[in-house]
Design an enzyme around this catalytic site. Structure first.
Site, mmCIF file in Angstrom:
data_model
loop_
_atom_site.group_PDB
_atom_site.id
_atom_site.type_symbol
_atom_site.label_atom_id
_atom_site.label_comp_id
_atom_site.label_asym_id
_atom_site.label_seq_id
_atom_site.Cartn_x
_atom_site.Cartn_y
_atom_site.Cartn_z
ATOM 1 N N LYS A 163 31.178 3.370 -19.076
ATOM 2 C CA LYS A 163 31.029 3.761 -17.672
ATOM 3 C C LYS A 163 30.024 2.934 -16.881
ATOM 4 C CE LYS A 163 33.699 5.991 -17.001
ATOM 5 N NZ LYS A 163 35.061 5.366 -17.071
ATOM 6 N N ASN A 191 35.455 -2.272 -16.492
ATOM 7 C CA ASN A 191 36.729 -2.665 -15.878
ATOM 8 C C ASN A 191 36.518 -3.519 -14.631
ATOM 9 O OD1 ASN A 191 39.173 -1.162 -17.262
ATOM 10 N ND2 ASN A 191 37.375 0.148 -17.382
ATOM 11 N N TRP A 192 35.443 -3.244 -13.935
ATOM 12 C CA TRP A 192 35.084 -4.033 -12.744
ATOM 13 C C TRP A 192 34.840 -5.492 -13.158
ATOM 14 C CZ3 TRP A 192 30.224 -2.502 -9.327
ATOM 15 C CH2 TRP A 192 30.300 -3.157 -8.111
ATOM 16 N N HIS A 196 32.074 -2.165 -26.196
ATOM 17 C CA HIS A 196 30.987 -1.186 -26.019
ATOM 18 C C HIS A 196 30.163 -1.122 -27.302
ATOM 19 C CE1 HIS A 196 32.797 0.280 -22.399
ATOM 20 N NE2 HIS A 196 33.684 1.083 -22.937
ATOM 21 N N THR A 206 36.786 -5.292 -4.904
ATOM 22 C CA THR A 206 36.011 -4.161 -4.360
ATOM 23 C C THR A 206 36.572 -2.887 -4.997
ATOM 24 O OG1 THR A 206 37.581 -3.832 -2.578
ATOM 25 C CG2 THR A 206 35.673 -5.253 -2.094
ATOM 26 N N ARG A 212 36.928 6.335 -10.017
ATOM 27 C CA ARG A 212 36.666 7.686 -9.528
ATOM 28 C C ARG A 212 35.967 7.627 -8.169
ATOM 29 N NH1 ARG A 212 32.501 11.633 -10.098
ATOM 30 N NH2 ARG A 212 31.155 9.882 -10.675
ATOM 31 N N LYS A 213 34.679 7.248 -8.159
ATOM 32 C CA LYS A 213 33.932 7.172 -6.896
ATOM 33 C C LYS A 213 33.330 5.789 -6.669
ATOM 34 C CE LYS A 213 32.363 11.817 -5.763
ATOM 35 N NZ LYS A 213 31.169 12.668 -5.546
HETATM 36 P P1 A3P Z 1 32.350 6.466 -11.352
HETATM 37 O O1 A3P Z 1 32.883 7.365 -12.394
HETATM 38 O O2 A3P Z 1 30.918 6.787 -11.006
HETATM 39 O O3 A3P Z 1 33.192 6.374 -10.143
HETATM 40 P P2 A3P Z 1 33.924 1.533 -16.819
HETATM 41 O O4 A3P Z 1 34.861 0.534 -16.265
HETATM 42 O O5 A3P Z 1 32.844 0.917 -17.674
HETATM 43 O O6 A3P Z 1 34.642 2.660 -17.480
HETATM 44 O O7 A3P Z 1 33.104 2.137 -15.589
HETATM 45 C C1 A3P Z 1 33.724 3.020 -14.693
HETATM 46 C C2 A3P Z 1 32.822 3.237 -13.487
HETATM 47 O O8 A3P Z 1 32.797 2.037 -12.702
HETATM 48 C C3 A3P Z 1 33.393 4.346 -12.589
HETATM 49 O O9 A3P Z 1 32.279 4.977 -11.968
HETATM 50 C C4 A3P Z 1 34.219 3.508 -11.621
HETATM 51 O O10 A3P Z 1 34.535 4.166 -10.419
HETATM 52 C C5 A3P Z 1 33.277 2.333 -11.381
HETATM 53 N N1 A3P Z 1 33.970 1.159 -10.833
HETATM 54 C C6 A3P Z 1 35.089 0.565 -11.315
HETATM 55 N N2 A3P Z 1 35.438 -0.461 -10.527
HETATM 56 C C7 A3P Z 1 34.521 -0.521 -9.524
HETATM 57 C C8 A3P Z 1 34.351 -1.374 -8.381
HETATM 58 N N3 A3P Z 1 35.195 -2.353 -8.114
HETATM 59 N N4 A3P Z 1 33.293 -1.132 -7.580
HETATM 60 C C9 A3P Z 1 32.424 -0.121 -7.841
HETATM 61 N N5 A3P Z 1 32.540 0.715 -8.905
HETATM 62 C C10 A3P Z 1 33.575 0.521 -9.730
#
Ligand code: A3P
Length: 309
Positions: free
Chosen positions: A72, A76-77, A124, A244, A265-266
């Protein structure tokens, strides 16, 4: 319990296969969903003893791009940012195949050998469990960190939206497991403190979720320079625009199938204030002091700015 080791190859994109495995999990008991290996919990749908054993001899390549994260923290970003960068530089499809080295069957892992360089990989895994070959080959590793309180809330919501992870009746129960480290991939502070101990400035760079949110084009530039891709200003902005939160969420059906809303999610800083009690906040403050106060990675987290009411 089926587990990742029983997966039979179908010829589909391995990432789609893994997403389908996560989505279609029907187990409900936490016991069935968790798998323990060397004292650490992992999701049993995705991780298996066979794959962990196969990972010990995983052959990294010097030009691999490895993204390391606690769950988290923006995995993925970062993967999508790297896909867009590599797509511009190497004229390739910007949609990723499977990237988490510890997910799936040994057959999926074996297929990483067929990928063209540079391979975009992610994990991870705790520092100690990363295959040795990454260090022998001096592979560049990008560590992505996010403040622990938003990490906890994001992880809690993820548990309750993903069939492959145990769900929780209350935030308070999850909070206890998160701080005790009885969640998949263990305790957040252990994870960061171990990276701090072994951090090698020559081959590793750390970036925070918060710094990416604050000045995204500069973050993309920093990431591309670290991996030695020279992008024009125009290309940097193109990558930033394509990755974004809104743009990734819009494309999520394509990239993450039915799980799009769970992964996107957010995407905000500070959601933890809607969940944490004063006491819970103090527990995490004390852990931060114990594990990370005064450390390089601890300073990068900008704790007082992002983790105080
Ligand atoms: P939230 O649950 O707070 O929204 P991972 O990819 O490691 O599982 O992380 C997921 C978190 O990164 C989620 O947080 C997700 O919304 C956020 N996220 C994914 N892509 C994003 C982006 N392009 N910009 C900002 N936050 C992003």
């Amino acid at each position: 319990m089926g587990g990742a080791g029983t997966y039979k190859p179908t010829g589909k994109n391995d990432r789609a296969v893994l997403l389908e495995m996560i989505h279609s999990t029907t187990n409900t008991s936490a016991e069935d969903l968790l798998f323990s290996y060397k004292g650490m919990l992992y999701p049993s749908i995705l991780c298996s003893l066979e794959t962990f054993q196969a990972l010990e001899t995983f052959e990294a390549r010097e030009d691999d791009l490895l993204v390391a994260t606690y769950p988290k923290n923006g995995t993925n970003w970062l993967i999508q940012i790297l896909c867009e960068i590599v797509s511009l530089v190497h004229h390739r499809e910007p949609l990723p195949d499977a990237t988490m080295i510890e997910f799936g069957s040994p057959e999926i892992l074996a297929r990483f050998k067929d990928r063209p360089s540079p391979r975009i990989l992610s994990t991870h895994l705790d520092f100690k469990n990363i295959p040795k070959s990454f260090f022998e080959k001096k592979v560049k590793i990008l560590l992505v960190l996010r403040n622990p309180k938003d990490t906890a809330v994001s992880f809690y919501q993820f548990h309750n939206s993903l069939p492959a992870l145990p769900s929780y009746n209350s935030w308070a129960t999850f909070f206890k497991d998160f701080t005790n480290g009885t969640v998949v991939y263990g305790q957040y502070f252990d994870f960061v403190a171990t990276w701090e101990k072994h951090f090698d400035e020559k081959t590793m760079m750390a970036i925070t979720f918060e710094e990416m949110k604050l000045d995204f084009p500069s973050a993309v530039k920093k990431i591309s320079e670290f991996f030695q891709f020279s992008l024009t200003e125009e290309q940097i902005h193109l990558v930033a625009n394509r990755t974004t939160f809104n743009s990734m969420k819009e494309k999520s059906e394509n990239t993450h199938g039915k799980l799009g809303d769970s992964f996107f999610r957010k995407g905000e800083i500070g959601d933890w204030k809607n969940y944490f009690t004063e006491d819970q906040s103090k527990v995490v403050d004390t852990m931060f002091e114990k594990y990370l106060a005064g450390t390089k990675l601890g300073k990068m987290l900008n704790y007082d700015k992002y983790c105080k009411f």
